[in-house]
Design a protein around this motif. Structure first.
Motif, PDB file in Angstrom:
ATOM      1  N   UNK A 278     -17.632  13.616  30.665  1.00 48.54           N
ATOM      2  CA  UNK A 278     -16.543  14.182  29.466  1.00 48.54           C
ATOM      3  C   UNK A 278     -16.976  14.127  28.279  1.00 48.54           C
ATOM      4  N   UNK A 279     -17.710  13.090  27.781  1.00 48.11           N
ATOM      5  CA  UNK A 279     -18.232  12.950  26.418  1.00 48.11           C
ATOM      6  C   UNK A 279     -19.389  13.960  26.314  1.00 48.11           C
ATOM      7  N   UNK A 280     -20.032  14.033  27.054  1.00 43.82           N
ATOM      8  CA  UNK A 280     -21.222  15.274  26.805  1.00 43.82           C
ATOM      9  C   UNK A 280     -20.505  16.633  26.716  1.00 43.82           C
ATOM     10  N   UNK A 281     -19.591  16.878  27.480  1.00 36.23           N
ATOM     11  CA  UNK A 281     -18.809  18.127  27.260  1.00 36.23           C
ATOM     12  C   UNK A 281     -17.786  18.138  26.088  1.00 36.23           C
ATOM     13  N   UNK A 282     -17.499  17.205  25.720  1.00 35.30           N
ATOM     14  CA  UNK A 282     -16.750  16.986  24.227  1.00 35.30           C
ATOM     15  C   UNK A 282     -17.619  17.155  23.077  1.00 35.30           C
TER      16      UNK A 282
END
Length: 452
Positions: A278-282
Motif C-alpha cells: 500500500x505504501x509503495x502504491x501511495x
C-alpha cells in the motif's frame, strides 16, 4: 443561477490535514530512531513552527491580491525578482522532494520483495520510477490526479491505525531503552531532527489555496489551516512514538520500511507485506500528482515571463511535455549524483536539500507579510499580532536551515545563486513586457521620446 455549496470549516480542516499526511512520513520512524525517542522534542519545535507558518500563510492568502501563491506574496516586498526567486526555489524543492519520494518507494520495494540492491541498482530503480510517473502524465492530469486521491489513503490508513490501536503493542521498556541511545543533550536532541520533521509538513502552504471554496473565509481559513496542521502534528507524534515503543531502536533505525516492519510485529509478516504494498502504491500515486504539479509551477512562471518559453508549451491535452522532459532530466541527474551505498544516507541528502530550498520561499513570504498588511491597510494593532507570528515562523525557518547541515546549506546556497543567474538571462523578456505595457498606457499608444 444556483450557488455552489461551499465547504464548512470542518471539511476544510480535514482536507488540510489529509494534504499533509502524505508520503513524507513513510520513512520518518527510521530516521527519528537514529536520534532516539528523544526526537519528540524536535516534533514539538516543528509543530510550533509549522503552526506559526500555517497561520501566517493563511493571512497571506486572505490579504494578497497578487496571483502566483508564495511568489505573489514575495512580490509585495521584493518585486519581480522576489516573485521569480520564490517560484524558482519552490519548484526546485519539489523536484528534489520527488527524488526523495522515489527513493522511499524503492526502499519499501526492497523489503517487500526481499531484494538486496546495490547503490547503482537503487539509483537506477529510483530513476525508473521517476520516468514512469512522468510519462504517465503525458495524457493529462485527470486520471493520474484521481489515482493519487485514492492511493494517498495507502499512507493515511496505516498511519492512523498504528496511532490508535498500536498502543496495545506498546512496550515502555523498549521505548525507554531507545530514548537517547547517543546521549545527546536536550538542546542537541531538539535541533537534531528539525529538518526531517519539517519534511513531513512541507506543503502546508497549499492549504490556503481553497479560500474561495469555504464559507466565511476570513474566519474559517485560519481556523482550518491551524486545525489541520495541529491534527497532522498529533498524528505524526503519536505514530512515530508508538512505533518507537514496539520495535527495538537498532532494528528500527536500520529499517528501510518501518511501517511494514511494525505491522509485521503487530500482526503477521503477511500483513506487513500488505502495508508495504500500500505504501509503495501511495508513493507512486504521490509521484504521479507531483510530476504534473511541478510542470505546472514552471509553466505558470514561464507564462508570466520568469522562465524560458519552452516550459509554457503544451500539447492538445494541456500537458507541458517539453517542460516535463527537462524537469525529468534534472531529476535523473539528482538521482545519479546522490547515489549512496546506504539508501538512508541518500534519503537524508535529498530531504535536507529539499527542506533548504523550500525554506527560501517560506522566509521571503514571512518577510513580505508586513508589506502585504501595509498595502491592504490592516490596522497597526491587528497587524502586530500577525507580524509577531511571522517573526516566530521566520525564527523557526532559520533554525530548520541550520539543522539541515553544512552540505545542504552549501548546495542550497549554490542553486539559489544559480537562480539569480538564470533570472538575469531571462530578464530581457520582462523588460520588453514592461516596456510594452508602458507603451500601451502612453497617449495615442506611442512611446515617449527619450531625453537623450
Amino acid at each position: 443561477m444556483s450557488v455552489a455549496k461551499k465547504m464548512s470549516v470542518g471539511q476544510l480542516t480535514m482536507l488540510t490535514a489529509v494534504n499533509m499526511l502524505g508520503s513524507g512520513i513513510v520513512l520518518l520512524p527510521s530516521k527519528l530512531a537514529e536520534v532516539g525517542a528523544i526526537s519528540i522534542l524536535s516534533w514539538l519545535v516543528t509543530a510550533t513552527g509549522s503552526l506559526a507558518l500555517a497561520y501566517a500563510f493563511a493571512r497571506c492568502g486572505m490579504l494578497s491580491r497578487k496571483t502566483g501563491g508564495m511568489g505573489g506574496y514575495a512580490e509585495y516586498a521584493f518585486g519581480k525578482a522576489g516573485n521569480y526567486l520564490t517560484n524558482y526555489t519552490y519548484g526546485l524543492s519539489l523536484l528534489i522532494a520527488n527524488v526523495a519520494i522515489s527513493v522511499t518507494a524503492v526502499g519499501y520495494i526492497q523489503e517487500l520483495f526481499d531484494l538486496r540492491l546495490d547503490s547503482l541498482q537503487v539509483g537506477l530503480a529510483t530513476i525508473a520510477l521517476l520516468w514512469m510517473t512522468t510519462f504517465a502524465n503525458f495524457g493529462g492530469a485527470r486520471i493520474t490526479g484521481r489515482i493519487g486521491a485514492v492511493t494517498v489513503w495507502g499512507v493515511i490508513a496505516p498511519v492512523l491505525l498504528v496511532s490508535t490501536i498500536g498502543w496495545f503493542w506498546f512496550d515502555s521498556s523498549i521505548y525507554v531503552a531507545g530514548w537517547n541511545p547517543h546521549d545527546k543533550s536536550w538542546f542537541e536532541a531538539a535541533g537534531a531532527s528539525v529538518a526531517i520533521t519539517l519534511w513531513a509538513f512541507l506543503g502546508l502552504e497549499s492549504a490556503c489555496a481553497n479560500s474561495d471554496a469555504v464559507e466565511n473565509p476570513e474566519r474559517n481559513v485560519p481556523i482550518a489551516v491551524l486545525g489541520g496542521t495541529l491534527g497532522a502534528a498529533v498524528i505524526y507524534i503519536l505514530s512515530t512514538n508508538v512505533i518507537a515503543g514496539i520495535i527495538d531502536n537498532p532494528e528500527l533505525a536500520a529499517s528501510t520500511a518501518p511501517f511494514g516492519l511494525v505491522f509485521a510485529k503487530m500482526f503477521t509478516p503477511a500483513v506487513g507485506n500488505i502495508v508495504m504494498g500500500l505504501l509503495v502504491l501511495a508513493c507512486i500515486g504521490s509521484l504521479l500528482g507531483w510530476q504534473f504539479t511541478i510542470a505546472q509551477v514552471y509553466k505558470s512562471s514561464a507564462d508570466t515571463g520568469y522562465f524560458l518559453p519552452i516550459f509554457a508549451r503544451t500539447n492538445k491535452a494541456g500537458t507541458p511535455i517539453a517542460g516535463m522532459l527537462i524537469l525529468l532530466a534534472v531529476q535523473t541527474a539528482l538521482g545519479l549524483f546522490t547515489i549512496d551505498p546506504n539508501l538512508s544516507n541518500q534519503f537524508d541528502t535529498l530531504v535536507n536539500l529539499a527542506v533548504v530550498t523550500n525554506l527560501v520561499p517560506y522566509i521571503l513570504s514571512m518577510a513580505a507579510l508586513m508589506a502585504i498588511q501595509e498595502a491592504r491597510g490592516v490596522p497597526a494593532r491587528k497587524a502586530l499580532t500577525t507580524n509577531i507570528v511571522a517573526w516566530v515562523a521566520s525564527a523557526y525557518s532559520y533554525l530548520a536551515l541550520f539543522s539541515s547541515g553544512e552540505q545542504a546549506l552549501m548546495l542550497g546556497g549554490v542553486v539559489t545563486l544559480l537562480g539569480f543567474t538564470l533570472f538575469g538571462f531571462g530578464s530581457n523578456r520582462l523588460i520588453r513586457s514592461e516596456s510594452l505595457d508602458k507603451t500601451l498606457e502612453s497617449p495615442m499608444g506611442k512611446p515617449e521620446r527619450s531625453a537623450l
